[in-house]
Design an enzyme around this catalytic site. Sequence first.
Site, PDB file in Angstrom:
ATOM      1  CB  SER A 212      41.618  26.951  65.261  1.00 21.69           C
ATOM      2  OG  SER A 212      42.822  27.550  65.705  1.00 21.69           O
ATOM      3  N   GLY A 213      42.128  28.283  62.614  1.00 23.55           N
ATOM      4  CA  GLY A 213      42.868  29.223  61.788  1.00 23.55           C
ATOM      5  C   GLY A 213      43.834  30.080  62.581  1.00 23.55           C
TER       6      GLY A 213
END
Length: 158
Positions: A71-72
């Site tokens: 994920s970011g």
Amino acid sequence: MPGHSWSNLESQEDAMAALSNGEITNGQMIVLRGLGARGGPGVASASWFVAAVNGAHLGDDIAVITDGQFSGLNHGFTIGHVLPEAADDDPIALVRDGDTVAIDIARRTVDLLLDASEWQALRVALAPFVPGEKKGWLSLYQHLVQPRSKGGTLTAKG
């Protein structure tokens, strides 16, 4: 930046067990393979493992490398979307415990450092990828999906 890997982890569940058992320590590179488009199937996320690594206060002390995605919101040294993925029988599929892996951030490369005879021996011994899905849409997807570098599109193999 060469370092030794702990790579006998064929799933995030194996990695989580190794983390829980204290087998993952400072200075290691954790290689999570089989999370790419074909292996997943469908590019699985390794974010929950990275979150657990950070919870164990190891996020700044180890590297996590995967053919899957993150994920970011990850923190620490993470390298995702490694291509070619393990399901395509390429270098990430060949990494074994204790191998030396070189990471060059500027060149955006990750290299498994083996001599030619070691490469050949590992390739010969590598079991072919067997899709986990035996029927239905996911089976069709695992057989027909192209690498993410080609857009992860489906195409007839022939």
